[in-house]
Design a protein around this motif. Sequence first.
Motif, mmCIF file in Angstrom:
data_model
loop_
_atom_site.group_PDB
_atom_site.id
_atom_site.type_symbol
_atom_site.label_atom_id
_atom_site.label_comp_id
_atom_site.label_asym_id
_atom_site.label_seq_id
_atom_site.Cartn_x
_atom_site.Cartn_y
_atom_site.Cartn_z
ATOM 1 N N ILE A 243 0.846 -1.183 0.000
ATOM 2 C CA ILE A 243 0.000 0.000 0.000
ATOM 3 C C ILE A 243 0.884 1.238 0.000
ATOM 4 C CG2 ILE A 243 -1.771 1.333 1.202
ATOM 5 C CD1 ILE A 243 -2.829 -1.260 -0.028
ATOM 6 N N SER A 244 0.863 1.939 -1.098
ATOM 7 C CA SER A 244 1.625 3.170 -1.267
ATOM 8 C C SER A 244 0.687 4.351 -1.030
ATOM 9 C CB SER A 244 2.254 3.192 -2.667
ATOM 10 O OG SER A 244 2.959 4.381 -2.880
ATOM 11 N N SER A 245 0.777 5.384 -1.856
ATOM 12 C CA SER A 245 -0.042 6.584 -1.667
ATOM 13 C C SER A 245 0.186 7.529 -2.841
ATOM 14 C CB SER A 245 0.357 7.291 -0.361
ATOM 15 O OG SER A 245 -0.250 8.561 -0.257
ATOM 16 N N ILE A 246 -0.752 8.443 -3.049
ATOM 17 C CA ILE A 246 -0.485 9.556 -3.960
ATOM 18 C C ILE A 246 0.768 10.291 -3.510
ATOM 19 C CG2 ILE A 246 -2.061 11.066 -2.656
ATOM 20 C CD1 ILE A 246 -1.276 11.253 -6.447
ATOM 21 N N ALA A 247 1.062 10.219 -2.197
ATOM 22 C CA ALA A 247 2.264 10.849 -1.648
ATOM 23 C C ALA A 247 3.540 10.147 -2.104
ATOM 24 C CB ALA A 247 2.211 10.866 -0.115
ATOM 25 N N GLY A 248 3.403 8.972 -2.708
ATOM 26 C CA GLY A 248 4.550 8.292 -3.281
ATOM 27 C C GLY A 248 4.813 8.704 -4.715
ATOM 28 N N LYS A 249 3.931 9.539 -5.248
ATOM 29 C CA LYS A 249 4.060 9.993 -6.633
ATOM 30 C C LYS A 249 4.204 11.510 -6.736
ATOM 31 C CE LYS A 249 1.326 6.000 -8.092
ATOM 32 N NZ LYS A 249 2.413 5.221 -8.697
ATOM 33 N N GLU A 250 3.785 12.215 -5.682
ATOM 34 C CA GLU A 250 3.898 13.678 -5.615
ATOM 35 C C GLU A 250 4.327 14.059 -4.200
ATOM 36 O OE1 GLU A 250 0.268 15.666 -6.683
ATOM 37 O OE2 GLU A 250 -0.353 14.012 -7.985
ATOM 38 N N ALA A 251 4.890 15.246 -4.074
ATOM 39 C CA ALA A 251 5.160 15.818 -2.748
ATOM 40 C C ALA A 251 4.239 17.012 -2.533
ATOM 41 C CB ALA A 251 6.616 16.239 -2.635
ATOM 42 N N TYR A 252 3.997 17.339 -1.280
ATOM 43 C CA TYR A 252 3.118 18.469 -0.971
ATOM 44 C C TYR A 252 3.566 19.105 0.341
ATOM 45 C CZ TYR A 252 0.875 14.709 1.746
ATOM 46 O OH TYR A 252 0.632 13.650 2.588
ATOM 47 N N PRO A 253 3.152 20.342 0.607
ATOM 48 C CA PRO A 253 3.600 21.042 1.823
ATOM 49 C C PRO A 253 3.241 20.263 3.087
ATOM 50 C CG PRO A 253 2.516 22.573 0.328
ATOM 51 C CD PRO A 253 2.290 21.209 -0.241
ATOM 52 N N GLY A 254 4.206 20.156 3.974
ATOM 53 C CA GLY A 254 3.988 19.451 5.226
ATOM 54 C C GLY A 254 4.089 17.940 5.114
ATOM 55 N N GLY A 255 4.323 17.456 3.908
ATOM 56 C CA GLY A 255 4.373 16.007 3.712
ATOM 57 C C GLY A 255 5.775 15.462 3.531
ATOM 58 N N ASN A 256 6.772 16.308 3.748
ATOM 59 C CA ASN A 256 8.167 15.987 3.421
ATOM 60 C C ASN A 256 8.586 14.545 3.692
ATOM 61 O OD1 ASN A 256 8.784 16.437 6.453
ATOM 62 N ND2 ASN A 256 8.154 18.478 5.767
ATOM 63 N N VAL A 257 8.604 14.133 4.948
ATOM 64 C CA VAL A 257 9.106 12.800 5.286
ATOM 65 C C VAL A 257 8.081 11.721 4.933
ATOM 66 C CG1 VAL A 257 9.892 11.282 7.159
ATOM 67 C CG2 VAL A 257 10.692 13.652 7.034
ATOM 68 N N TYR A 258 6.794 11.997 5.160
ATOM 69 C CA TYR A 258 5.779 11.010 4.764
ATOM 70 C C TYR A 258 5.861 10.744 3.264
ATOM 71 C CZ TYR A 258 1.348 8.748 3.784
ATOM 72 O OH TYR A 258 0.394 7.864 3.345
ATOM 73 N N CYS A 259 5.937 11.808 2.468
ATOM 74 C CA CYS A 259 6.081 11.618 1.020
ATOM 75 C C CYS A 259 7.358 10.838 0.699
ATOM 76 C CB CYS A 259 6.096 12.973 0.307
ATOM 77 S SG CYS A 259 4.528 13.871 0.376
ATOM 78 N N GLY A 260 8.417 11.145 1.431
ATOM 79 C CA GLY A 260 9.666 10.419 1.220
ATOM 80 C C GLY A 260 9.522 8.928 1.482
ATOM 81 N N THR A 261 8.787 8.572 2.544
ATOM 82 C CA THR A 261 8.621 7.150 2.847
ATOM 83 C C THR A 261 7.795 6.448 1.781
ATOM 84 O OG1 THR A 261 6.612 7.446 4.216
ATOM 85 C CG2 THR A 261 8.759 7.563 5.337
ATOM 86 N N LYS A 262 6.781 7.149 1.251
ATOM 87 C CA LYS A 262 5.942 6.514 0.236
ATOM 88 C C LYS A 262 6.624 6.494 -1.135
ATOM 89 C CE LYS A 262 2.534 5.112 2.727
ATOM 90 N NZ LYS A 262 2.230 3.670 2.873
#
Length: 252
Positions: A138-157
């Motif tokens: 289970i990934s996330s849209i955060a694994g395909k884009e980055a957004y404000p406040g999502g720095n490390v979460y986006c990095g993990t995905k």
Amino acid sequence: MNKIAFITGATAGIGEACAKKLATIGFDLIISGRRKEKLEVLKAELIKKFTIKVLSIELDVRNQEDVEKEISALPSEWKKIDLLLNNAGLAVGVSPVQKGIVDDWDRMIDTNVKGLLYVTRCISPLMAERKKGLIVNISSIAGKEAYPGGNVYCGTKHAVEAITKGMRIDLLPHNIRVSSIAPGMVETEFSIVRFKGDEDKAEKVYEGFEPLKAEDIADSLLFIATRPEHVSINDILIMPSAQASARDVNRK
């Protein structure tokens, strides 16, 4: 026994919905998570409603020693795992990186990346030995884009996306298929965890539009799991109709 699925983070949300969906097609289930009471409630519900076997394991995927211990201790008949759903994951906080809380970073990295790896490291050899298996991360849209406040979460995905591709290559000679499901905004406990229990902030995330439900993600898993063995669904990106990107949502 029927086919067997091992699910991490099965105590709520997407994991719970996926367990119920796989039960409808006759999978026996190994459900795992940190909240023992919720696991037992789900286990009882599944056994009552479906003609399947269910094994529950209290497990924190961040603890490598416990992951190895619990999986190695599975009875031999339960080690014939056909499907691994790496679902356990979380976002914590929305701090910009210069104000980041290291404990939040550690929780996300340890769960979303290292936990996925620990479980896969224990189960993939069992699949390789049998020359068959399906792993769904289970990934996330955060694994395909980055957004404000999502720095490390986006990095993990983003890491989950890359690891999934690497796993697919490594496990190809063993006839193990590897898939990724990347949801957009899903109304589960996700935002409550992210905002550390602040339900008002969590509710505002989903105001003005209809988000995805956990059952929508479970439907995607069902589609992947029921393809014939010569078909691999490598990647599904699933969004609410009102969401066009990680940041663009049509709120009414």
